[in-house]
Design a protein around this motif. Structure first.
Motif, PDB file in Angstrom:
ATOM      1  N   GLY A  16       0.789  -1.227   0.000  1.00 53.93           N
ATOM      2  CA  GLY A  16       0.000   0.000   0.000  1.00 53.93           C
ATOM      3  C   GLY A  16       0.823   1.279   0.000  1.00 53.93           C
ATOM      4  N   PHE A  17       2.017   1.239  -0.591  1.00 54.79           N
ATOM      5  CA  PHE A  17       2.794   2.471  -0.691  1.00 54.79           C
ATOM      6  C   PHE A  17       2.526   3.162  -2.040  1.00 54.79           C
ATOM      7  N   ILE A  18       2.701   2.407  -3.132  1.00 52.61           N
ATOM      8  CA  ILE A  18       2.540   3.019  -4.461  1.00 52.61           C
ATOM      9  C   ILE A  18       1.814   2.059  -5.408  1.00 52.61           C
ATOM     10  N   PHE A  19       0.779   2.589  -6.057  1.00 51.58           N
ATOM     11  CA  PHE A  19       0.050   1.811  -7.060  1.00 51.58           C
ATOM     12  C   PHE A  19       0.253   2.451  -8.427  1.00 51.58           C
ATOM     13  N   PRO A  20       0.269   1.619  -9.494  1.00 53.11           N
ATOM     14  CA  PRO A  20       0.280   2.227 -10.832  1.00 53.11           C
ATOM     15  C   PRO A  20      -1.030   2.986 -11.005  1.00 53.11           C
ATOM     16  N   SER A  21      -0.973   4.151 -11.633  1.00 54.64           N
ATOM     17  CA  SER A  21      -2.203   4.937 -11.769  1.00 54.64           C
ATOM     18  C   SER A  21      -3.172   4.248 -12.731  1.00 54.64           C
ATOM     19  N   SER A  22      -4.452   4.419 -12.496  1.00 54.39           N
ATOM     20  CA  SER A  22      -5.515   3.883 -13.375  1.00 54.39           C
ATOM     21  C   SER A  22      -5.305   2.403 -13.658  1.00 54.39           C
ATOM     22  N   ASP A  41      -5.496  -0.714 -17.067  1.00 51.56           N
ATOM     23  CA  ASP A  41      -4.156  -1.121 -17.523  1.00 51.56           C
ATOM     24  C   ASP A  41      -3.087  -0.067 -17.306  1.00 51.56           C
ATOM     25  N   GLY A  42      -3.372   0.928 -16.487  1.00 51.27           N
ATOM     26  CA  GLY A  42      -2.344   1.866 -16.057  1.00 51.27           C
ATOM     27  C   GLY A  42      -1.995   2.909 -17.099  1.00 51.27           C
ATOM     28  N   MET A  43      -1.174   3.869 -16.645  1.00 45.99           N
ATOM     29  CA  MET A  43      -0.699   4.925 -17.534  1.00 45.99           C
ATOM     30  C   MET A  43       0.781   5.020 -17.295  1.00 45.99           C
ATOM     31  N   SER A  44       1.544   5.052 -18.375  1.00 48.06           N
ATOM     32  CA  SER A  44       2.974   4.979 -18.152  1.00 48.06           C
ATOM     33  C   SER A  44       3.495   6.213 -17.396  1.00 48.06           C
ATOM     34  N   ALA A  45       4.360   5.949 -16.446  1.00 47.54           N
ATOM     35  CA  ALA A  45       5.026   7.003 -15.675  1.00 47.54           C
ATOM     36  C   ALA A  45       4.102   7.856 -14.814  1.00 47.54           C
ATOM     37  N   VAL A  46       2.938   7.314 -14.466  1.00 45.51           N
ATOM     38  CA  VAL A  46       2.073   8.004 -13.507  1.00 45.51           C
ATOM     39  C   VAL A  46       1.756   7.010 -12.394  1.00 45.51           C
ATOM     40  N   TYR A  47       1.887   7.474 -11.172  1.00 43.23           N
ATOM     41  CA  TYR A  47       1.669   6.575 -10.029  1.00 43.23           C
ATOM     42  C   TYR A  47       0.797   7.235  -8.979  1.00 43.23           C
ATOM     43  N   ASP A  48       0.112   6.391  -8.205  1.00 43.68           N
ATOM     44  CA  ASP A  48      -0.692   6.887  -7.087  1.00 43.68           C
ATOM     45  C   ASP A  48      -0.058   6.403  -5.785  1.00 43.68           C
ATOM     46  N   TYR A  49      -0.142   7.236  -4.773  1.00 45.93           N
ATOM     47  CA  TYR A  49       0.380   6.839  -3.467  1.00 45.93           C
ATOM     48  C   TYR A  49      -0.752   6.230  -2.644  1.00 45.93           C
ATOM     49  N   GLY A  50      -0.505   5.075  -2.072  1.00 40.84           N
ATOM     50  CA  GLY A  50      -1.516   4.381  -1.276  1.00 40.84           C
ATOM     51  C   GLY A  50      -1.504   4.821   0.178  1.00 40.84           C
ATOM     52  N   GLN A  51      -2.209   4.051   0.991  1.00 40.32           N
ATOM     53  CA  GLN A  51      -2.436   4.445   2.392  1.00 40.32           C
ATOM     54  C   GLN A  51      -1.135   4.592   3.191  1.00 40.32           C
ATOM     55  N   ASN A  52      -0.150   3.769   2.928  1.00 42.25           N
ATOM     56  CA  ASN A  52       1.124   3.935   3.644  1.00 42.25           C
ATOM     57  C   ASN A  52       2.037   4.924   2.923  1.00 42.25           C
ATOM     58  N   ILE A  55      10.410  12.566 -22.147  1.00 45.96           N
ATOM     59  CA  ILE A  55      10.429  11.713 -23.343  1.00 45.96           C
ATOM     60  C   ILE A  55      10.430  10.249 -22.933  1.00 45.96           C
ATOM     61  N   VAL A  56      11.341   9.921 -22.075  1.00 44.88           N
ATOM     62  CA  VAL A  56      11.377   8.548 -21.578  1.00 44.88           C
ATOM     63  C   VAL A  56      11.220   8.608 -20.072  1.00 44.88           C
ATOM     64  N   ALA A  57      10.037   8.275 -19.633  1.00 49.99           N
ATOM     65  CA  ALA A  57       9.825   8.257 -18.195  1.00 49.99           C
ATOM     66  C   ALA A  57      10.112   6.829 -17.758  1.00 49.99           C
ATOM     67  N   ARG A  58      10.975   6.670 -16.777  1.00 53.06           N
ATOM     68  CA  ARG A  58      11.328   5.300 -16.408  1.00 53.06           C
ATOM     69  C   ARG A  58      11.838   5.255 -14.981  1.00 53.06           C
ATOM     70  N   GLN A  59      12.200   4.053 -14.591  1.00 51.09           N
ATOM     71  CA  GLN A  59      12.716   3.830 -13.247  1.00 51.09           C
ATOM     72  C   GLN A  59      11.705   4.223 -12.176  1.00 51.09           C
ATOM     73  N   PHE A  60      10.479   3.721 -12.363  1.00 52.96           N
ATOM     74  CA  PHE A  60       9.455   3.822 -11.331  1.00 52.96           C
ATOM     75  C   PHE A  60       9.179   5.285 -11.025  1.00 52.96           C
ATOM     76  N   ILE A  61       9.217   5.696  -9.765  1.00 47.56           N
ATOM     77  CA  ILE A  61       8.874   7.094  -9.474  1.00 47.56           C
ATOM     78  C   ILE A  61      10.077   8.031  -9.607  1.00 47.56           C
ATOM     79  N   PHE A  62      11.187   7.532 -10.162  1.00 51.07           N
ATOM     80  CA  PHE A  62      12.360   8.397 -10.322  1.00 51.07           C
ATOM     81  C   PHE A  62      12.085   9.492 -11.351  1.00 51.07           C
ATOM     82  N   ARG A  63      11.489   9.114 -12.464  1.00 54.23           N
ATOM     83  CA  ARG A  63      11.190  10.100 -13.501  1.00 54.23           C
ATOM     84  C   ARG A  63       9.737   9.952 -13.932  1.00 54.23           C
ATOM     85  N   MET A  64       8.918  10.900 -13.480  1.00 54.69           N
ATOM     86  CA  MET A  64       7.498  10.831 -13.793  1.00 54.69           C
ATOM     87  C   MET A  64       7.087  12.063 -14.574  1.00 54.69           C
ATOM     88  N   ARG A  65       5.876  12.033 -15.102  1.00 57.05           N
ATOM     89  CA  ARG A  65       5.388  13.205 -15.846  1.00 57.05           C
ATOM     90  C   ARG A  65       4.674  14.175 -14.910  1.00 57.05           C
TER      91      ARG A  65
END
Ligand code: ATP
Length: 509
Positions: free
Chosen positions: A19-25, A29-40, A253-263
Motif C-alpha cells: 500500500g505504498f505506491i500503485f500504478p495509476s488507473s 491497464d495503467g498509464m505509463s510514468a504516472v503513479y498513485d500513493y496508497g495508504q502507507n 520523453i522517456v519516463a522510467r525507473q518507477f517514481i524516479f522520472r514521472m510526468r
C-alpha cells in the motif's frame, strides 16, 4: 547488475503489495510514468514533506513558505526561458521505433565506463585482500586513468555540443561511440531534435492561441513572481528565503525507473535571496546545509555524493547536484543552483514592474541574487524507500522483509497488539491506542499470531510494536519491540508517549 535489477523489482512490488505506491488507473491497464500513493505511501510522503518544511521554515528564522497556483500567466514561461529553452534532445531508433533522450544515451555510455573501472577495482581488490588501497589504485592505475580520461573527454565534448545547440554534432558523437539501441541492437538513428517538455492546455471555453497556458514545470517561478509580496508583507530582510512544496509537470520523453522520472511529480524548492556578490558564499552554505539534512535521517553518508556541474545553465554561476545511490546507480536527487539575478531581472523586463529590494544597511536598491535548493519529493521517497528495503535471514531459519525507514518518516510509528483476543487485552490495547493517537499515527492489530503481526509491521517499517499481555493487566507495563534489532523491553504505559517521542526524532539539524 542482474542482482541490482532484481532488487529494484522487489522494491517496486513491495511498494505495491504494502500500500505504498500503485500504478495509476490500474484497472484500465495503467498509464505509463504516472503513479498513485496508497495508504502507507501518502503517510511516508507527508512525513518527508513535513521534515523538509520544518527544516526550512521552522529551523531557519529567515525562511517562510508559500503555496502558489499551478496555473500561472503564460508570459512567466517566456520570461523564465522555458518556452524557448526547456527542451530535451531526442533521437529515435528507426528499427525499434523507440525514442531516447540523446543525453541519456551518452550518460549511460559513460556509466558503463564507470562500471568497468569499478569491476577492475573489485578484481584487483580480491587479489590483494586487506592491503589493497582503493584510492591509490584509482589515482594511479594506467587502465583506470585511461578510462577516466575517456569519460571526461566525452563529458566535455557533449557539454560543448549542447552549449552550441549542435544537434548534428550530438548525433555524430552517438555514432562515433558506437551506441546501439538497447532494444534493436542497431545504430540506425534518426537526427536529433529538440522537444519542449512543458504540457500546455487551454483556459476557458474559447480555444484560440491567446488562451494557451502551461502546467508549471517547476515550482520556483511561483516564488519569484511573489517575492516582493512576501518581502513587503513579511518585512523580510535580505538574506531571506521562500519555500514551496507542490506539483510540477514535465512531458518527459522517456519516463522510467518507477517514481524516479514521472510526468507529474512534486518538488520541494527554496529560493534564497541574497546581496549581489555574496551568492557564492551562500551557495557553499546551502551545499553543506542540504547535505546535513539528508544525513540527519541516519542514512550512511556513502550513499550520497556531490556532482558539480561542468555545463552551467545560462542563468547559473555555480551548480551542484546531490546524488543518491539508487538501486540503478548514483543519480540526481537534489539540485543546488546559484541562479544569479536572472529570473527576477527577466520578470522585471517582461512584466514592466520593478522587482528591486531596498537594502537599508547599504542604503541602495538592487535586484537580489538567488540560491535555489530544489529536491524531488518522489525521488526522496524512492531514495529512503530503496535504502530501507532489507531482507534478513533470522536465527530460526525464517526470513523477514523489514523496511528500515528513518523512524521520523515511518508511516506508522507504533502498532498496539493484544497478545490474545480475550481476557480484557483488546480493551487495554484500545485504551493505549486512544492515548497514543493524540500524538502519533498508530495502528491496532489483533488478527493472527503475534509473530505474523510483527512481520506485517516490519514490512511497512513501523519502528515499535507494543504488546499487551497478562502482565499488562496486572501492572500496567507493556513490551516494546524495536523493528531493526527485534529486541524487546518492558516499560510502563505512562512512559510510552515519551519513549516514542524521544526515539523517532531525526538527528539535530
Ligand atoms: P534530471 O536531470 O534528472 O531530469 P533535472 O536536472 O531536470 O533532473 P531539476 O530541474 O533540477 O531536475 O529539478 C529539481 C529536482 O526535481 C530534481 O533534482 C529531481 O529530484 C526532481 N525531478 C525533476 N524531474 C523529475 C521527474 N520527471 N520526476 C520526478 N522528479 C523529478
Amino acid at each position: 547488475m542482474a542482482a541490482k535489477e532484481d532488487l529494484f523489482k522487489k522494491i517496486t512490488s513491495h511498494a505495491k503489495e504494502y500500500g505504498f505506491i500503485f500504478p495509476s488507473s490500474e484497472i484500465y491497464d495503467g498509464m505509463s510514468a504516472v503513479y498513485d500513493y496508497g495508504q502507507n505511501g501518502v503517510e511516508l510522503k507527508n512525513n518527508i514533506k513535513q521534515y523538509w518544511w520544518k527544516s526550512m521554515t521552522q529551523m531557519h528564522e529567515n525562511i517562510v513558505g508559500i503555496d502558489s497556483a499551478i496555473f500561472m500567466h503564460p508570459t512567466i514561461w517566456k520570461a523564465s526561458g522555458h518556452v524557448d529553452a526547456f527542451n530535451d534532445p531526442l533521437i529515435d531508433n528507426k528499427d525499434s521505433k523507440k525514442r531516447y533522450r540523446a543525453d541519456v544515451l551518452i550518460e549511460d555510455y559513460i556509466n558503463k565506463i564507470e562500471e568497468k573501472i569499478n569491476k577492475e577495482c573489485d578484481k584487483v581488490a580480491k587479489k590483494f585482500g586487506e592491503s589493497f588501497d582503493r584510492q591509490m589504485f584509482l589515482d594511479t592505475n594506467p587502465r583506470v586513468l585511461e578510462h577516466k580520461s575517456k569519460m571526461q573527454d566525452i563529458q566535455k565534448r557533449y557539454a560543448d555540443l549542447m552549449t552550441n545547440n549542435d544537434l548534428a554534432g550530438i548525433k555524430a558523437l552517438i555514432e562515433e561511440l558506437g551506441i546501439v539501441c538497447p532494444v534493436s541492437g542497431t545504430k540506425n538513428w534518426t537526427d536529433v531534435r529538440q522537444f519542449n517538455l512543458m504540457f500546455s492546455t487551454k483556459v476557458g471555453s474559447v480555444s484560440d492561441e491567446a488562451d494557451t497556458i502551461y502546467l508549471r514545470p517547476e515550482t520556483a517561478q511561483g516564488i519569484f513572481v511573489n517575492y516582493l509580496n512576501v518581502q513587503k508583507t513579511g518585512r523580510m530582510k535580505i538574506p531571506f528565503g521562500i519555500a514551496q512544496i507542490g506539483k510540477a509537470f514535465r512531458n518527459e520523453i522517456v519516463a522510467r525507473q518507477f517514481i524516479f522520472r514521472m510526468r507529474e511529480f512534486e518538488q520541494m524548492e527554496m529560493q534564497f535571496f541574497v546581496r549581489p556578490g555574496e551568492e557564492l558564499k551562500w551557495f557553499e552554505y546551502w551545499k553543506q546545509t542540504r547535505m546535513k539534512w539528508h544525513l540527519a535521517l541516519g542514512i550512511p553518508k556513502e550513499n550520497y555524493r556531490y556532482h558539480d556541474h561542468e555545463k552551467l545553465a545560462h542563468y547559473a554561476n555555480a551548480a551542484t547536484d546531490i546524488e543518491f545511490n539508487f538501486p540503478f546507480g548514483f543519480k540526481e536527487l537534489e539540485g543546488i543552483h546559484s541562479r544569479t539575478d536572472f529570473d527576477l531581472k527577466r520578470h522585471q523586463e517582461f512584466s514592466g514592474k520593478k522587482l528591486q529590494y531596498f537594502d537599508s544597511e547599504l542604503n541602495e536598491s538592487y535586484v537580489p541574487y538567488v540560491i535555489e535548493t530544489s529536491i524531488g519529493l518522489d525521488r526522496t521517497f524512492l531514495a529512503v524507500f530503496s535504502y530501507a528495503y532489507t531482507e534478513e535471514q533470522l536465527e530460526d531459519g525464517s526470513q523477514r522483509v523489514v523496511m528500515k525507514l528513518p523512524r521520523v518518516l515511518a508511516p506508522v510509528k507504533a502498532a498496539v497488539l493484544p497478545l490474545v483476543k480475550k481476557d480484557g487485552m483488546p480493551e487495554k490495547a484500545h485504551e493505549i491506542m486512544d492515548m497514543l493517537k493524540q500524538d502519533f499515527k498508530v495502528q491496532y492489530d489483533e488478527k493472527d499470531a503475534i509473530g505474523k503481526r510483527y512481520r506485517r509491521q516490519d514490512a511497512i517499517g513501523t519502528p515499535y510494536c507494543i504488546t499487551v499481555d497478562t502482565q499488562t493487566l496486572e501492572d500496567n507495563t507493556v513490551t516494546v519491540r524495536e523493528r531493526d534489532t527485534m529486541e524487546q523491553i518492558r516499560i510502563g504505559i505512562d512512559q510510552l508517549s515519551g519513549f516514542i517521542h524521544e526515539n523517532i526524532k531525526p538527528l539535530a539539524l
